[in-house]
Motif scaffolding. Sequence first.
Motif, PDB file in Angstrom:
ATOM      1  N   HIS A 100       0.838  -1.206   0.000  1.00 51.36           N
ATOM      2  CA  HIS A 100       0.000   0.000   0.000  1.00 51.36           C
ATOM      3  C   HIS A 100       0.873   1.256   0.000  1.00 51.36           C
ATOM      4  O   HIS A 100       0.597   2.216  -0.745  1.00 51.36           O
ATOM      5  CB  HIS A 100      -0.908  -0.020   1.230  1.00 51.36           C
ATOM      6  N   GLN A 101       1.919   1.251   0.816  1.00 55.38           N
ATOM      7  CA  GLN A 101       2.847   2.386   0.840  1.00 55.38           C
ATOM      8  C   GLN A 101       3.566   2.527  -0.504  1.00 55.38           C
ATOM      9  O   GLN A 101       3.793   3.644  -0.983  1.00 55.38           O
ATOM     10  CB  GLN A 101       3.873   2.201   1.964  1.00 55.38           C
ATOM     11  N   TRP A 102       3.917   1.406  -1.083  1.00 57.52           N
ATOM     12  CA  TRP A 102       4.586   1.403  -2.386  1.00 57.52           C
ATOM     13  C   TRP A 102       3.741   2.130  -3.429  1.00 57.52           C
ATOM     14  O   TRP A 102       4.238   2.970  -4.192  1.00 57.52           O
ATOM     15  CB  TRP A 102       4.834  -0.050  -2.807  1.00 57.52           C
ATOM     16  N   LEU A 103       2.455   1.813  -3.450  1.00 58.32           N
ATOM     17  CA  LEU A 103       1.558   2.444  -4.423  1.00 58.32           C
ATOM     18  C   LEU A 103       1.329   3.911  -4.084  1.00 58.32           C
ATOM     19  O   LEU A 103       1.310   4.767  -4.974  1.00 58.32           O
ATOM     20  CB  LEU A 103       0.229   1.692  -4.457  1.00 58.32           C
ATOM     21  N   THR A 104       1.151   4.218  -2.800  1.00 56.26           N
ATOM     22  CA  THR A 104       0.918   5.599  -2.384  1.00 56.26           C
ATOM     23  C   THR A 104       2.102   6.491  -2.740  1.00 56.26           C
ATOM     24  O   THR A 104       1.922   7.643  -3.180  1.00 56.26           O
ATOM     25  CB  THR A 104       0.667   5.655  -0.862  1.00 56.26           C
ATOM     26  N   MET A 105       3.311   5.964  -2.571  1.00 59.40           N
ATOM     27  CA  MET A 105       4.525   6.719  -2.865  1.00 59.40           C
ATOM     28  C   MET A 105       4.921   6.655  -4.331  1.00 59.40           C
ATOM     29  O   MET A 105       5.903   7.261  -4.728  1.00 59.40           O
ATOM     30  CB  MET A 105       5.667   6.197  -1.986  1.00 59.40           C
ATOM     31  N   ARG A 106       4.146   5.904  -5.121  1.00 56.99           N
ATOM     32  CA  ARG A 106       4.445   5.712  -6.552  1.00 56.99           C
ATOM     33  C   ARG A 106       5.907   5.290  -6.723  1.00 56.99           C
ATOM     34  O   ARG A 106       6.672   5.865  -7.502  1.00 56.99           O
ATOM     35  CB  ARG A 106       4.137   6.979  -7.357  1.00 56.99           C
ATOM     36  N   ALA A 107       6.266   4.283  -5.965  1.00 55.39           N
ATOM     37  CA  ALA A 107       7.668   3.869  -5.871  1.00 55.39           C
ATOM     38  C   ALA A 107       8.077   2.968  -7.021  1.00 55.39           C
ATOM     39  O   ALA A 107       7.254   2.305  -7.665  1.00 55.39           O
ATOM     40  CB  ALA A 107       7.895   3.141  -4.540  1.00 55.39           C
ATOM     41  N   SER A 108       9.385   2.948  -7.253  1.00 58.32           N
ATOM     42  CA  SER A 108      10.023   1.982  -8.143  1.00 58.32           C
ATOM     43  C   SER A 108      11.119   1.303  -7.329  1.00 58.32           C
ATOM     44  O   SER A 108      11.322   1.621  -6.156  1.00 58.32           O
ATOM     45  CB  SER A 108      10.593   2.670  -9.377  1.00 58.32           C
ATOM     46  N   TYR A 109      11.857   0.371  -7.948  1.00 57.81           N
ATOM     47  CA  TYR A 109      12.714  -0.512  -7.150  1.00 57.81           C
ATOM     48  C   TYR A 109      13.779   0.217  -6.350  1.00 57.81           C
ATOM     49  O   TYR A 109      14.143  -0.227  -5.263  1.00 57.81           O
ATOM     50  CB  TYR A 109      13.356  -1.589  -8.033  1.00 57.81           C
ATOM     51  N   MET A 110      14.262   1.354  -6.812  1.00 58.42           N
ATOM     52  CA  MET A 110      15.279   2.079  -6.066  1.00 58.42           C
ATOM     53  C   MET A 110      14.709   2.766  -4.824  1.00 58.42           C
ATOM     54  O   MET A 110      15.455   3.261  -3.986  1.00 58.42           O
ATOM     55  CB  MET A 110      15.963   3.106  -6.959  1.00 58.42           C
ATOM     56  N   ASP A 111      13.390   2.785  -4.693  1.00 59.68           N
ATOM     57  CA  ASP A 111      12.738   3.411  -3.545  1.00 59.68           C
ATOM     58  C   ASP A 111      12.404   2.408  -2.444  1.00 59.68           C
ATOM     59  O   ASP A 111      11.731   2.759  -1.475  1.00 59.68           O
ATOM     60  CB  ASP A 111      11.429   4.092  -3.987  1.00 59.68           C
TER      61      ASP A 111
END
Length: 266
Positions: free
Chosen positions: A219-230
Amino acid sequence: MDDRGGSFVAVRRISQQDLNRGHSTSSAEVVAGSAAWLGKGLSCVCVQSREGDARPSFDLTPVQEECLQRLQNRIEVVYDSSSPEHQEALRALWDAAFPGEELCGLVSEQWKAMGWQGKDPSTDFRGGGFISLENLLYFGRNFPRSFQDLLLKQDGDRAMWEYPFAVAGVNITFMLIQMLDLEAVKPQTMLGATFLKFLAENESAFDLLYCITFKLMDHQWLTMRASYMDFNAVMKATRRQLETELLQEGMKRLEDLPSYNLLKRY
């Protein structure tokens, strides 16, 4: 991840157009690279303490002591690729992830589709031990819909380069052990003491908290619009949110945590 801590895997999502051009039915492909965001590289995120943290010691009830000891016994078990019990658990994990798809062997290129860094998952268990496999298996058996959603990256607007599911799961096990100070004789933080209250009421509390944390991380990954380096930044945000929820007043069981509502069984 080798012992030098200089390799990682990222997962590229496969679009429907890619499938139509002849890709296999797997939803992702694994690509090797070089960065320190998984395995040993994550330990710097998990074990850092905040300045000024008090380190008191909390007394335990006999029930809490017994539950903690049993959990610590699980944590101490190293994954043994020659153990029939461990082999069977690994096969069961495959069946939970890809029901109906035959596994060619415990060492196989097929494992990369689950997000392991190579064809032998046992090399990735070094950071989390056998309990990290048990956590993944518990997740797949008890919350199969959420398990599949995260494995196949089915929810939300995903990045082109995604975190590898299985290795991320091992890292979550490691993070929780460190965050809750589970290898200490007695908890030295309010967070650890709070968790032991949950554990005394539910012996599967660590496995359940693992499922909650994995879903919260995504959920945090999607909220932060993250990619692998994040990934490290996402893990830090996940830990902060989890700490906040665990220490909220009125939390009598893990099912009361707000992030529990993110989980789906079916």
